[in-house]
Structure formats: structure tokens, C-alpha cells
Design a protein around this motif. Sequence first.
Motif, PDB file in Angstrom:
ATOM      1  N   HIS A 113      39.271  41.057  40.482  1.00 34.04           N
ATOM      2  CA  HIS A 113      40.318  40.697  39.500  1.00 34.04           C
ATOM      3  C   HIS A 113      41.679  41.337  39.755  1.00 34.04           C
ATOM      4  CE1 HIS A 113      39.088  44.483  37.716  1.00 34.04           C
ATOM      5  NE2 HIS A 113      38.093  43.998  37.019  1.00 34.04           N
TER       6      HIS A 113
ATOM      7  N   LYS B 202      29.196  47.010  42.959  1.00 34.88           N
ATOM      8  CA  LYS B 202      30.516  47.195  42.365  1.00 34.88           C
ATOM      9  C   LYS B 202      30.657  48.630  41.914  1.00 34.88           C
ATOM     10  CE  LYS B 202      33.458  45.261  38.679  1.00 34.88           C
ATOM     11  NZ  LYS B 202      33.369  44.444  37.446  1.00 34.88           N
TER      12      LYS B 202
ATOM     13  N   ASP C 267      35.859  36.452  35.930  1.00 33.72           N
ATOM     14  CA  ASP C 267      35.579  37.658  35.143  1.00 33.72           C
ATOM     15  C   ASP C 267      35.186  37.250  33.713  1.00 33.72           C
ATOM     16  OD1 ASP C 267      35.186  40.285  34.469  1.00 33.72           O
ATOM     17  OD2 ASP C 267      37.310  40.851  34.523  1.00 33.72           O
TER      18      ASP C 267
ATOM     19  N   HIS D  15      30.020  38.154  33.458  1.00 32.37           N
ATOM     20  CA  HIS D  15      29.273  39.184  32.716  1.00 32.37           C
ATOM     21  C   HIS D  15      28.562  38.506  31.546  1.00 32.37           C
ATOM     22  CE1 HIS D  15      31.348  42.457  34.852  1.00 32.37           C
ATOM     23  NE2 HIS D  15      32.460  41.777  34.674  1.00 32.37           N
TER      24      HIS D  15
ATOM     25  N   HIS E 157      32.054  36.323  39.683  1.00 33.51           N
ATOM     26  CA  HIS E 157      32.376  37.428  38.771  1.00 33.51           C
ATOM     27  C   HIS E 157      32.181  36.987  37.316  1.00 33.51           C
ATOM     28  CE1 HIS E 157      35.253  41.079  38.029  1.00 33.51           C
ATOM     29  NE2 HIS E 157      34.393  40.941  37.045  1.00 33.51           N
TER      30      HIS E 157
HETATM   31 ZN    ZN Z   1      34.372  42.148  35.389  1.00 30.37          ZN
END
Ligand code: ZN
Length: 464
Positions: free
Chosen positions: A240, A151, A316, A62, A60
Motif C-alpha cells: 500500500h 509481512k 487492502d 483482511h 492484499h
Molecule cells: Zn493491510
Amino acid sequence: MPSTLIKNGTVVTAERTFAADILIDGEKIRDIASSLPAEQASRIIDATGMLLLPGGIDVHTHLDMPFGGTTSCDDFETGTRAAAFGGTTTLIDFAIQPKGTKMRDALDIWWKKADGRASIDYGLHMIVTDLGEAGLEDMDSLVAEGVASFKLFMAYPGVLMVDDATIFQALGRTAKNGALICMHAENGGVIDVIVRRALAEGKTAPIYHALTRPVTAEAEAVHRAIAMAEIAGAPVYIVHLSSEDALNEVRAARDRGVPVFAETCPQYLLLNIEEMQRPGFESAKYVFTPPLREKHHPPKLWEGLKNDHLQVVSTDHCPFCFADQKSLGKDDFTKIPNGGPGVENRLQLLYHHGVNLGRLSLNRFVELVATTPAKLFGLFPRKGTLAPGSDADIVVWDPNANHTITAKTHHMRVDYSMFEGFTVKGNAKVVMSRGEVLVDDGSYLGRPGRGQFLKRAARGGAWN
Ligand SMILES: [Zn+2]
């Protein structure tokens, strides 16, 4: 490529811990056994006193992601380098389908972001914002290209949120094509009303980001996501997870035998809402979604990890600089870019606060950061374990290395750390990806572009 022998280490997998040498031939592990003869190898790494772990897998992140008028400040070059320093050798990042466009186009855009930059191997999930006419068929073609997970957002109305019909249809499709649906589970409609009410009352400080996203909004969405997956006959993966309330929903479903999986992140395990009470705007550093929770939640998440109610720890990782990006929301918390940095610190934090403090066994630690992520997301046994035939993604871990986490020395391209001043014992000393040393005692030997796109297999969610 020359062969390498790692001698005198202690091999740790999800199942066992044992003294052995590891022989690497090219990109793969050839043999794991005691006292392997040194003459087979052109290079020898002495791992006396060290643990040998499979490279970490962070499912996870970004990198280079547009959000709220800005872009997350680590790209695939800086993000994968920072990951390697922390012992993570595989990432799964998220491509985003802009509404009204084809998912396949988004895949091209993300390949372009990674191409020539990634120094570790990476996979991609696809964020579905719009199923449109041909969306379900598009999902099948993406699975065929190795994008075996999607997702969907139950939050961020008007931007990323999709309705229950879309979620249910997507889940139904994955029951057939074997992909795994990842859910951002928060009731976005309810939260949006609470947020607008807060702004109307002049509540604009960062803490209102947390106070407008109640745990019940997370637990309700987790419950609903699981219910829809159950009706669709598909597994589901909750991203998360941040609260005891949401965890209880996952546990209840798993106890009934429903194939539900969930991850949490170091920030939810180690920080709480007190960070949001910092003076001035500083608490904007901790504005991410779901928000930090009251103090009683983190111990429950640790228990969840131990008892397999939670299966994965990811980060995340979604960094925005405090000075010129978080500040976009100086006068309005809804304009603070959501996200925090963490890709470099996951193993350090989980090892120290998990293994050293007696909350997790060494094998469970490996399972949470590498083995289960590989299994769920279609990379096992190529990644996620140490075994003959697996990629030589190996971390030589020094269990006695003392390290202080600080933005002054971290490798993420962001001007703060969520864990500033945290001291940990245990850190990556040598990090190898497919037989190549990327990190050697603090020096970086990796190079941008060597990381490969990983075509992932479907049916990972059916593994147990
Ligand atoms: Zn995320």
C-alpha cells in the motif's frame, strides 16, 4: 464438469489483445483460437462486444481480521462473494501470528476462517510478529506449505511492529528459502510520538489520523526496508504505497537494479486528504493506514503504475462498519479501526480511471490486477493469464456497462462505500472460477466452500 466455449470475445493478456474463442475443459483452459468448433462444448457463452480478462488477483485483503477490539466485517464468505462480483477470482489474505505463538498455529486459525466459506481460491501470507527461538525454521516450513510470503510491520508499536533486527533476519532467510517479504513501511516509533503529542493537545478528530502520519515517515521506512533487503540480498515488496516521496525511493532502487516491488490501492489513486475534512465524524470512513495524502500525490502514483515503478494494484480491503465499528473512535482517532472496503471495486475503478481515461493500456491494466500479482506471489501461470493449461478463471468484461458504485447495491458487508456515487464505465458481466460460473449478469451462482487454498511457489520475487 461440462466443457464451455466462450465465443466471439476479445482476449486480453498482459502482452496482447486479440479476437479469439476460449474452450474450457473442466477447470482448465484447453484452447484459445479463432473460430473454435461449437460442437466440442456443452455450453456456449456469447461474448460478442466483450473483453475476456484473466480473473483478478487481489494480493492484499483482511477478511475476518481482529483489530483494535473488533473484527473486519467481511468474512471469507461475504468477502469472496463481493470479490467475485467485481471480477476478482483469487485473494491472498493475511494470517497473523499472535506474539509468542507459532506461525503454524496462526495458519490453522486462518484455514478455519476460510474453510467452508471461501467461494474463490485464496492464498495466505503470514504476518510475522515474533521470530522467537524457532521463527526462522518456522518460515521455511510455511514456505513448504505454500505460504510463500511474509509481512512485517515497521508501524503499530506494541501491536504488530517488529524491530530492524527481526526484519533483517527475516529478509536473510527469504534470500535462501525464496519467499517474498511484504513490508508495511512507516516509521512507527516517530508516528507514535507525534500521535501522543496530538492527543495531549486535545486533537482527537479523525483528520488527526492523517496529520500524524507524515509522508516522510513512509518514505524513510521504504528507504530503510530497501536498504535492509539490499544488504540481505533479498527482494522486497512494499505494500500500500501512498505517496510520491515513497515512490521516489522505490524508483531509485529499481533504477539501481535492486529487486524492489510495490503496490498501491485505488484509494490512494482516486482520493485525497480532502475526504478527511468532511464534517463531524464522517471522515472516519477514510481512516486507514497509510492515510490519504495531499492532492499532488495521486497523479504521481498513476505515472508510477504506467512506468512500472509500481507493479501491482491491490485493495487492502479491511472493512469496518461506520455505524458500530468506526464509532469506537468517536472521541479518539487512535481508537478508530483502521481500514476501508474495496475488494469489489478494484477492477471497475482501475479500468475506468486507468484505461478509459487514457492513463493505462488495456494490457498494462491486466498486468497490474492479475498477471504481476500471480508472478510475484507464486501463482503463475496457473493464475493471472489466459493460456491453455491455466485455470479457467475468466472475466467476461463489458466495456460499455455503466455502473454507479454505492453501498446501496454493493455486495461487501459494510454500511458505506469509500467511492460512493463514483460512476464507472466497464464492469464484470460473467465471472468464472476454475470453469464454474460464479456471477452471471448480476446473479450469484457461487457457493461458499468451493474456493480452494492455493499452495504458492517460492521465488516469485525473482521473476524479473
Ligand atoms: Zn493491510
